[in-house]
Design a protein around this motif. Structure first.
Motif, PDB file in Angstrom:
ATOM      1  N   ARG A   4     -33.105  -5.376   5.618  1.00 56.44           N
ATOM      2  CA  ARG A   4     -34.049  -4.698   4.731  1.00 56.44           C
ATOM      3  C   ARG A   4     -35.469  -5.059   5.140  1.00 56.44           C
ATOM      4  NH1 ARG A   4     -34.026  -0.321   1.165  1.00 56.44           N
ATOM      5  NH2 ARG A   4     -35.811  -0.546  -0.211  1.00 56.44           N
ATOM      6  N   VAL A  52     -39.518  -0.532   2.558  1.00 55.15           N
ATOM      7  CA  VAL A  52     -38.784   0.585   1.961  1.00 55.15           C
ATOM      8  C   VAL A  52     -37.649   1.063   2.858  1.00 55.15           C
ATOM      9  CG1 VAL A  52     -40.790   1.361   0.637  1.00 55.15           C
ATOM     10  CG2 VAL A  52     -40.360   2.317   2.912  1.00 55.15           C
ATOM     11  N   THR A  56     -34.015   0.434   5.110  1.00 54.18           N
ATOM     12  CA  THR A  56     -32.796  -0.333   5.316  1.00 54.18           C
ATOM     13  C   THR A  56     -32.190   0.067   6.651  1.00 54.18           C
ATOM     14  OG1 THR A  56     -32.349  -0.475   2.944  1.00 54.18           O
ATOM     15  CG2 THR A  56     -30.501  -0.883   4.432  1.00 54.18           C
ATOM     16  N   SER A  88     -32.755   4.049   7.191  1.00 56.88           N
ATOM     17  CA  SER A  88     -32.937   4.853   5.986  1.00 56.88           C
ATOM     18  C   SER A  88     -34.197   4.424   5.253  1.00 56.88           C
ATOM     19  CB  SER A  88     -31.724   4.693   5.069  1.00 56.88           C
ATOM     20  OG  SER A  88     -31.864   5.475   3.908  1.00 56.88           O
ATOM     21  N   PHE A  89     -35.128   5.374   5.030  1.00 51.46           N
ATOM     22  CA  PHE A  89     -36.354   5.138   4.274  1.00 51.46           C
ATOM     23  C   PHE A  89     -36.188   5.646   2.847  1.00 51.46           C
ATOM     24  CE2 PHE A  89     -38.023   4.902   8.542  1.00 51.46           C
ATOM     25  CZ  PHE A  89     -39.100   4.021   8.468  1.00 51.46           C
ATOM     26  N   ASP A  90     -36.447   4.770   1.856  1.00 55.29           N
ATOM     27  CA  ASP A  90     -36.425   5.179   0.448  1.00 55.29           C
ATOM     28  C   ASP A  90     -37.666   5.972   0.069  1.00 55.29           C
ATOM     29  OD1 ASP A  90     -34.082   3.696   0.259  1.00 55.29           O
ATOM     30  OD2 ASP A  90     -35.125   1.918  -0.484  1.00 55.29           O
ATOM     31  N   GLY A  91     -38.738   5.809   0.817  1.00 51.54           N
ATOM     32  CA  GLY A  91     -40.006   6.470   0.538  1.00 51.54           C
ATOM     33  C   GLY A  91     -40.945   6.247   1.702  1.00 51.54           C
ATOM     34  N   PRO A 128     -38.904  10.047   1.825  1.00 51.38           N
ATOM     35  CA  PRO A 128     -37.563   9.584   2.199  1.00 51.38           C
ATOM     36  C   PRO A 128     -37.054  10.289   3.458  1.00 51.38           C
ATOM     37  CG  PRO A 128     -37.701   9.859  -0.169  1.00 51.38           C
ATOM     38  CD  PRO A 128     -38.994  10.403   0.389  1.00 51.38           C
ATOM     39  N   ARG A 174     -34.025   9.743   6.988  1.00 52.35           N
ATOM     40  CA  ARG A 174     -32.917   8.979   7.578  1.00 52.35           C
ATOM     41  C   ARG A 174     -32.820   9.300   9.067  1.00 52.35           C
ATOM     42  NH1 ARG A 174     -27.329   7.856   4.423  1.00 52.35           N
ATOM     43  NH2 ARG A 174     -26.443   6.324   5.883  1.00 52.35           N
TER      44      ARG A 174
END
Length: 324
Positions: free
Chosen positions: A164, A167, A169, A196-199, A251, A253
Motif C-alpha cells: 500500500r 491511494v 494498492t 489499483s488507485f482509489d483516487g 480511480p 487500475r
C-alpha cells in the motif's frame, strides 16, 4: 485461454541517464479478436512492432462485459506447449479444468498459473451462476529451453502479497516488487503486478534496470512515464529505468509487466510455443491424434479441433519481431 492465439506528470528516473542511453518507449495499440462464441478480447501482445516484454509473449484484455444474461466465457478443451498461462480477474468467475485433473475456480484477487511444459490441455468456462460482469487478463509466459520439456503443473494462489502506497494498492502477481514476492513459480526473471488507485495520486514503482517493462490500463486512465494511457493499448518501456512513475487523476487500475529480454527465438502458432516449424507440426498432429495432451475429465465439451496449418513454413521470430 486462447483458442486462436497466433492466428493471428513527467517520468522521474532513479538513475542518471545520458541522452544516448535514454530508455525507449513505444505505445502498442491492441486489436479486437473474437474468442469462441461469446467473448471478444483486445490482443496487446504479440504486436508486429514488439512481440514480447521479457518472457511475456501474449496478452489479452477482456471486458468489462455484461454477461448477466449470457454464458460468459466458454472455452472448450484445447492444448498448450512451451508456455505458462496467467489468468487474472478484475471481475467475474472462471472455472479452470485441465488434463492433470485440476478443477479450480478463480475470482478477483487470486492467480491461476498453468505450466504446460511438454504438453497439457485445459478448459476455461464461466459457471452457470456466474457474476454479471466479466473482466480480466489472460497472459502467456514463454518457457526457456531448459524448462519447456518438463512435466506440466498447475498452481492456484488465493493470497498474494500487496503493498500500500498512499491511494494505491499494488498486488504482486508474479516476481518481486518493493520487497513483496509472489509465491508463483516462474522460470525467468519476471514481474507482473496489479496497480489499483482509489483516487487521484502519483506512484513511483521500482523496476529492475535490466528489465523491459510494459504497462496496460484495465480501467480508467493514467499517465505512465509521461504517456497518457487508456484501456486498449500497451506501453512498452525499454531497459535502463530504475522506476516508473504512474499518475492518476481519478480511480484507475493498471497492470505492470516486466522481465529481462527473452533472447530465444520463438515460433508461436495457435496455442503452441516452440522453436521450429517441425515442433509445431508435431504438436498439432499429437493433438489431433489424441496423444500427449491428456483428457480434461471435468469438462464435457468436445475438444477444439486444431486449425489447418498455413501453406508457408512457420518461421522463428525474436522478441522484436525479426525473423531468425
Amino acid at each position: 485461454m486462447s483458442e486462436d492465439a497466433a492466428q493471428t506528470g513527467p517520468a522521474v528516473y532513479g538513475c542518471t541517464l545520458g541522452a544516448a542511453e535514454e530508455p525507449d518507449s513505444l505505445l502498442l495499440p491492441g486489436h479486437d479478436v473474437p474468442l469462441g462464441r461469446y467473448t471478444t478480447v483486445r490482443r496487446l501482445l504479440p504486436h508486429r512492432e514488439r512481440r514480447m516484454v521479457g518472457a511475456w509473449c501474449f496478452a489479452d484484455h477482456f471486458g468489462p462485459d455484461d454477461v448477466a444474461e449470457r454464458p460468459g466465457m466458454q472455452i472448450a478443451p484445447h492444448p498448450h506447449t512451451g508456455l505458462q498461462t496467467v489468468t487474472w480477474l478484475v471481475a467475474g468467475e472462471i472455472v479452470h479444468a485441465d488434463s492433470l485433473g485440476s478443477l479450480q475456480p478463480i475470482v478477483p484477487g487470486a492467480l491461476n498459473l498453468m505450466t504446460s511444459g511438454h504438453g497439457i490441455s485445459h478448459s476455461e468456462q464461466s459457471p452457470p451462476d456466474h457474476p454479471p460482469v466479466m473482466h480480466g487478463l489472460q497472459l502467456w509466459i514463454a518457457l526457456p529451453d531448459e524448462a519447456r520439456h518438463q512435466p506440466p503443473r498447475f498452481e492456484h494462489h488465493a493470497d498474494l502479497p500487496t503493498v500500500r502506497d498512499g491511494v494505491a494498492t499494488v498486488t504482486v502477481v508474479v516476481g518481486e516488487l518493493a520487497g513483496a514476492r509472489s509465491p508463483a513459480r516462474v522460470h525467468s526473471p519476471l514481474l507482473g503486478a496489479d496497480v489499483s488507485f482509489d483516487g487521484p495520486g502519483t506512484l513511483r514503482l521500482p523496476v529492475d534496470p535490466a528489465f523491459e517493462t510494459g504497462v496496460l490500463v484495465l480501467a480508467g486512465t493514467a499517465t505512465v512515464a509521461g504517456t497518457e494511457l487508456a484501456p486498449g493499448a500497451l506501453l512498452h518501456l525499454g531497459r535502463g529505468r530504475s522506476d516508473v512513475t504512474v499518475e492518476a487523476a481519478a480511480p484507475a487500475r493498471l497492470f505492470l509487466l516486466g522481465g529481462t529480454p527473452f533472447e530465444e527465438p520463438l515460433v508461436m502458432w495457435w496455442n503452441f510455443v516452440g522453436r521450429t516449424h517441425e515442433e509445431i507440426v508435431r504438436a498439432r498432429d499429437d493433438w489431433e491424434a489424441g496423444d500427449r495432451f491428456g483428457t480434461v475429465e471435468h469438462c464435457t465439451d468436445a475438444p477444439l479441433p486444431a486449425p489447418a496449418l498455413p501453406t508457408v513454413r512457420l518461421k522463428a521470430r525474436g522478441r522484436t519481431g525479426e525473423t531468425r
